[in-house]
Write a protein that holds these residues in place. Structure first.
Motif, PDB file in Angstrom:
ATOM      1  N   ALA A 213     -72.625  34.318   4.450  1.00 42.71           N
ATOM      2  CA  ALA A 213     -72.293  35.509   3.664  1.00 42.71           C
ATOM      3  C   ALA A 213     -73.593  36.286   3.489  1.00 42.71           C
ATOM      4  O   ALA A 213     -74.133  36.395   2.398  1.00 42.71           O
ATOM      5  N   LEU A 214     -74.084  36.819   4.597  1.00 42.28           N
ATOM      6  CA  LEU A 214     -75.400  37.461   4.579  1.00 42.28           C
ATOM      7  C   LEU A 214     -75.312  38.857   3.970  1.00 42.28           C
ATOM      8  O   LEU A 214     -74.423  39.632   4.307  1.00 42.28           O
ATOM      9  N   ARG A 215     -76.248  39.159   3.102  1.00 44.48           N
ATOM     10  CA  ARG A 215     -76.307  40.486   2.501  1.00 44.48           C
ATOM     11  C   ARG A 215     -77.116  41.423   3.389  1.00 44.48           C
ATOM     12  O   ARG A 215     -77.954  40.973   4.161  1.00 44.48           O
ATOM     13  N   GLY A 216     -76.890  42.721   3.228  1.00 46.47           N
ATOM     14  CA  GLY A 216     -77.695  43.685   3.954  1.00 46.47           C
ATOM     15  C   GLY A 216     -79.123  43.706   3.416  1.00 46.47           C
ATOM     16  O   GLY A 216     -79.360  43.335   2.265  1.00 46.47           O
ATOM     17  N   THR A 217     -80.073  44.105   4.269  1.00 45.40           N
ATOM     18  CA  THR A 217     -81.479  44.144   3.861  1.00 45.40           C
ATOM     19  C   THR A 217     -82.093  45.482   4.283  1.00 45.40           C
ATOM     20  O   THR A 217     -81.598  46.146   5.190  1.00 45.40           O
TER      21      THR A 217
ATOM     22  N   ALA B 116     -84.369  34.998   9.602  1.00 44.22           N
ATOM     23  CA  ALA B 116     -85.179  36.194   9.299  1.00 44.22           C
ATOM     24  C   ALA B 116     -84.510  37.041   8.214  1.00 44.22           C
ATOM     25  O   ALA B 116     -85.179  37.656   7.392  1.00 44.22           O
ATOM     26  N   ALA B 117     -83.174  37.022   8.191  1.00 47.56           N
ATOM     27  CA  ALA B 117     -82.456  37.852   7.213  1.00 47.56           C
ATOM     28  C   ALA B 117     -82.492  37.251   5.813  1.00 47.56           C
ATOM     29  O   ALA B 117     -82.337  37.984   4.838  1.00 47.56           O
TER      30      ALA B 117
ATOM     31  N   ARG C 280     -83.207  28.113   2.743  1.00 49.54           N
ATOM     32  CA  ARG C 280     -82.353  29.271   2.471  1.00 49.54           C
ATOM     33  C   ARG C 280     -81.488  29.607   3.681  1.00 49.54           C
ATOM     34  O   ARG C 280     -80.327  29.991   3.544  1.00 49.54           O
ATOM     35  N   ALA C 281     -82.065  29.451   4.888  1.00 47.86           N
ATOM     36  CA  ALA C 281     -81.268  29.708   6.098  1.00 47.86           C
ATOM     37  C   ALA C 281     -80.137  28.689   6.218  1.00 47.86           C
ATOM     38  O   ALA C 281     -79.011  29.033   6.596  1.00 47.86           O
TER      39      ALA C 281
END
Ligand SMILES: [Zn+2]
Length: 322
Positions: free
Chosen positions: A152-156, A203-204, A276-277
């Motif tokens: 559930a990756l957030r935008g950066t 990286a994200a 975290r990844a």
């Protein structure tokens, strides 16, 4: 193109995108602005009667609803919400000069985002697979990937690199066919989206750099084979932890790796970034702050009770990347 031809083209483009199962929402013609009110302007009527509802949750891939929404002859641009669509978008832009009277823009004198992304791929040994790609009106390009299952990756913003933004949960991108005053978003590679490679997931989710300028420098740990195996094992346990056990597995793994960081066998920042990844395979935007807290606390506790260093793994025995 006439306005009616343009609205027909945008309607067809919206149907094409929704037909892929991706969630769309209209934007005001010629802009990136979603055709909706902001939370702080919410009057609590209609669908917001139970609380403000966001375009992200209203976006749909239902073809009847999309056809109806784009049927009034107005050339609405097409917002695509990556989060609910299972997508993650890398937005590689050109360096932007500072506006007159404004402080210098970060990345202004750096390479363009696409060049930065290729350099990062080379540095991390990561693949950069062919994928669904758009050319943007500003001269940049957007790479659309599928988000790995469970993430559930957030935008950066300027996080992966100074000229690379990402669009995930909480953000949106414009679909091909959308038009801004300086040009249109055009599909330049119609390959189906590839899955976002693991090195880009990492990286994200890595913590933002504290440095104000210059490129991010994540220390690269070059652990010995024993330490590397321990790291891989702990990260695998975190990634595959069953619901209900995740908090415990995460804090146990973070503690164990914190011990190795305390013994200077691993870089602390690297440990936290890897954790975290790994957590990103199952956490949610809502739990991310709590999970970050678990990682920080358990790594600190592990460091305070560092593992004894075996002769085989003394400091002088470690090789470091140049
Ligand atoms: Zn509202």
């Amino acid at each position: 193109m006439t306005s009616s031809a343009q609205s027909a083209a945008l309607r067809a483009a919206a149907m094409e995108i929704a037909g892929r199962g991706w969630k769309v929402f209209p934007c005001r013609p010629g802009t990136k602005a979603a055709l909706w009110h902001r939370a702080d302007h919410c009057r609590g009527g209609g669908v917001c009667s139970g609380g403000h509802v966001t375009p992200e949750s209203l976006a749909t891939s239902n073809l009847d609803r999309v056809a109806a929404r784009w049927s009034d002859g107005v050339p609405y641009n097409i917002a695509v919400y990556p989060g609910p669509s299972g997508l993650f978008i890398l937005d590689c832009d050109l360096p932007k000069p500072a506006r007159p009277g404004q402080p210098p823009a970060r990345g202004e004198h750096d390479p363009d985002g696409w060049t930065q992304l290729q350099a990062l791929a080379a540095e991390r040994g990561g693949p950069l697979p062919d994928t669904f790609t758009l050319a943007t009106p500003s001269g940049g390009r957007q790479l659309w990937f599928t988000a790995p299952p469970g993430t559930a990756l957030r935008g950066t913003v300027k996080h992966i690199a100074s000229n690379v933004d990402t669009r995930g949960w909480g953000t949106y991108g414009l679909a091909p066919g959308s038009v801004l005053p300086n040009g249109a978003y055009e599909l330049i590679d119609d390959t189906d989206p590839a899955e976002l490679p693991g090195w880009l997931v990492q990286a994200a989710v890595e913590r933002a750099p504290t440095a104000v300028s210059g490129r991010r420098e994540m220390p690269v740990a070059a652990p010995d084979a024993y330490t590397a195996a321990a790291l891989r094992g702990e990260l695998d346990r975190v990634r595959t932890a069953a619901p209900g056990t995740r908090n415990k597995v995460l804090s146990t793994a973070a503690y164990a790796l914190g011990q190795l960081a305390g013994a200077r066998l691993l870089e602390e920042d690297h440990v936290k970034a890897e954790l975290r990844a790994a957590v990103a395979t199952w956490n949610t935007p809502a739990s991310a702050a709590k999970d970050d807290g678990v990682i920080d606390t358990a790594v600190e506790a592990g460091k305070a009770n560092k593992r004894r260093i075996t002769p085989r793994a003394t400091r002088g025995d470690r090789r470091r990347a140049a």
